[in-house]
Write a protein that holds these residues in place. Structure first.
Motif, mmCIF file in Angstrom:
data_model
loop_
_atom_site.group_PDB
_atom_site.id
_atom_site.type_symbol
_atom_site.label_atom_id
_atom_site.label_comp_id
_atom_site.label_asym_id
_atom_site.label_seq_id
_atom_site.Cartn_x
_atom_site.Cartn_y
_atom_site.Cartn_z
ATOM 1 N N GLU A 1 -5.289 6.581 -0.495
ATOM 2 C CA GLU A 1 -4.669 5.270 -0.299
ATOM 3 C C GLU A 1 -4.677 4.289 -1.607
ATOM 4 O O GLU A 1 -5.964 3.808 -1.871
ATOM 5 C CB GLU A 1 -5.107 4.435 1.005
ATOM 6 N N GLU B 1 0.925 -1.231 -0.016
ATOM 7 C CA GLU B 1 -0.017 0.153 -0.085
ATOM 8 C C GLU B 1 1.015 1.223 -0.024
ATOM 9 O O GLU B 1 1.996 1.100 0.601
ATOM 10 C CB GLU B 1 -0.931 -0.014 1.273
ATOM 11 N N THR C 1 -8.552 4.005 -2.406
ATOM 12 C CA THR C 1 -9.348 4.370 -1.381
ATOM 13 C C THR C 1 -9.286 5.990 -1.060
ATOM 14 O O THR C 1 -7.845 6.536 -0.815
ATOM 15 C CB THR C 1 -9.371 3.551 -0.254
ATOM 16 N N ASP D 1 -2.579 2.130 9.440
ATOM 17 C CA ASP D 1 -3.179 3.017 8.755
ATOM 18 C C ASP D 1 -2.113 4.081 8.353
ATOM 19 O O ASP D 1 -1.304 4.663 9.225
ATOM 20 C CB ASP D 1 -3.939 3.755 9.985
ATOM 21 N N LEU D 2 -1.988 4.143 6.958
ATOM 22 C CA LEU D 2 -0.727 5.118 6.373
ATOM 23 C C LEU D 2 -1.183 6.246 6.788
ATOM 24 O O LEU D 2 -0.298 7.268 6.840
ATOM 25 C CB LEU D 2 -0.798 4.761 4.918
ATOM 26 N N PHE D 3 -2.494 6.827 7.322
ATOM 27 C CA PHE D 3 -2.492 8.284 7.560
ATOM 28 C C PHE D 3 -2.736 8.638 9.176
ATOM 29 O O PHE D 3 -3.334 9.697 9.210
ATOM 30 C CB PHE D 3 -3.748 8.669 6.555
ATOM 31 N N LYS E 1 -9.336 8.864 1.318
ATOM 32 C CA LYS E 1 -9.335 9.040 2.858
ATOM 33 C C LYS E 1 -9.983 10.382 3.265
ATOM 34 O O LYS E 1 -9.990 10.580 4.284
ATOM 35 C CB LYS E 1 -8.038 8.888 3.145
ATOM 36 N N GLY F 1 0.358 5.787 0.239
ATOM 37 C CA GLY F 1 -0.428 6.584 0.554
ATOM 38 C C GLY F 1 -0.046 8.148 0.255
ATOM 39 O O GLY F 1 1.167 8.354 0.380
#
Length: 245
Positions: A184, A139, A169, A240-242, A171, A141
């Protein structure tokens, strides 16, 4: 006084003795010189065969003498980076991490697909000409532009990879003005590798020069982007990349 019949018998006997002596001489000559003649024939056949091999090797040497060893060495190194001979797990993660950083993207969520961790012994059972592939997902982001540029460059970096699927996706709310849209992307790729041949063949095998198509393919390898193999410091688990640090 010997009768004519007796004289004739003596002549016939002497002729038989001469023929017997001649036959013995022939047999002795065959026994003595036969192996030598046979060996001479074998030596001539061996000499002719060696002469043919020498001609092939001289021709091969002439071809190899015209090859630039530095160019060959550079091409082999480039080929190994782009199309490795072993499963390039570390190289792939390092390349993806650095490529994501180049486009200001977060990188993580690496997941190897079932069957991609087969041992080298299992892979070696396949035919030598078959390609082996390592399938996995990850993934990234960031912004739309960053992810778009990342995907454009992904298939032109070393090691060689092919994008199999992409899922996006959003975000953040794309309607809100003055807000950077955070996206993402879940990406699935295949990386290819192939073990080198176990043998380069007989020394008498003629040198096959590269065709125009082969030269064009090798020149494309020089356009691939290569990164130094460095283990990424970013976490590569399912996170969670964010998320805020």
């Amino acid at each position: 006084m010997v009768s004519p019949v007796g004289k004739l018998g003596q002549v016939i006997l002497k002729e038989k003795q001469l023929w017997a002596a001649a036959a013995m001489v022939v047999v002795l000559l065959i026994l003595v010189f036969g192996p030598a003649v046979s060996q001479v024939k074998k030596n001539r056949a061996t000499r002719d065969k060696l002469s043919e091999r020498l001609a092939v090797l001289e021709e091969k040497l002439a071809v190899l003498s015209g090859v630039d060893p530095l160019l060959v060495d550079e091409r082999v190194k480039r080929m190994e980076r782009v199309f490795p001979s072993k499963k390039p797990v570390v190289e792939l993660i390092s390349t993806l991490s650095q490529l994501a950083g180049k486009h200001n993207l977060a990188f993580g969520g690496v997941s190897l697909k079932p069957g991609s961790l087969q041992g080298e012994g299992e892979a070696s059972k396949a035919k030598a000409e078959d390609l082996a592939d390592l399938r996995f997902g990850f993934e990234v982001g960031g912004t739309f532009d960053g992810i778009s540029n990342f995907l454009k460059e992904l298939e032109s970096v070393a090691p060689l990879m092919k994008v199999e699927g992409v899922g996006l996706t959003i975000k953040t709310d794309p309607v809100v003005k003055r807000q950077v849209v955070a996206v993402e992307a879940a990406i699935e790729v295949s990386a290819f590798y192939q073990a080198p041949p176990e043998s380069l063949g007989s020394i008498l095998t003629p040198v096959s020069l590269l065709s125009v198509r082969d030269e064009a393919f090798l020149n494309r390898l020089f356009n691939f982007t290569s990164f130094e193999t460095v283990l990424p410091v970013a976490q590569t688990g399912k996170t969670d990349l964010f998320a805020a640090p």
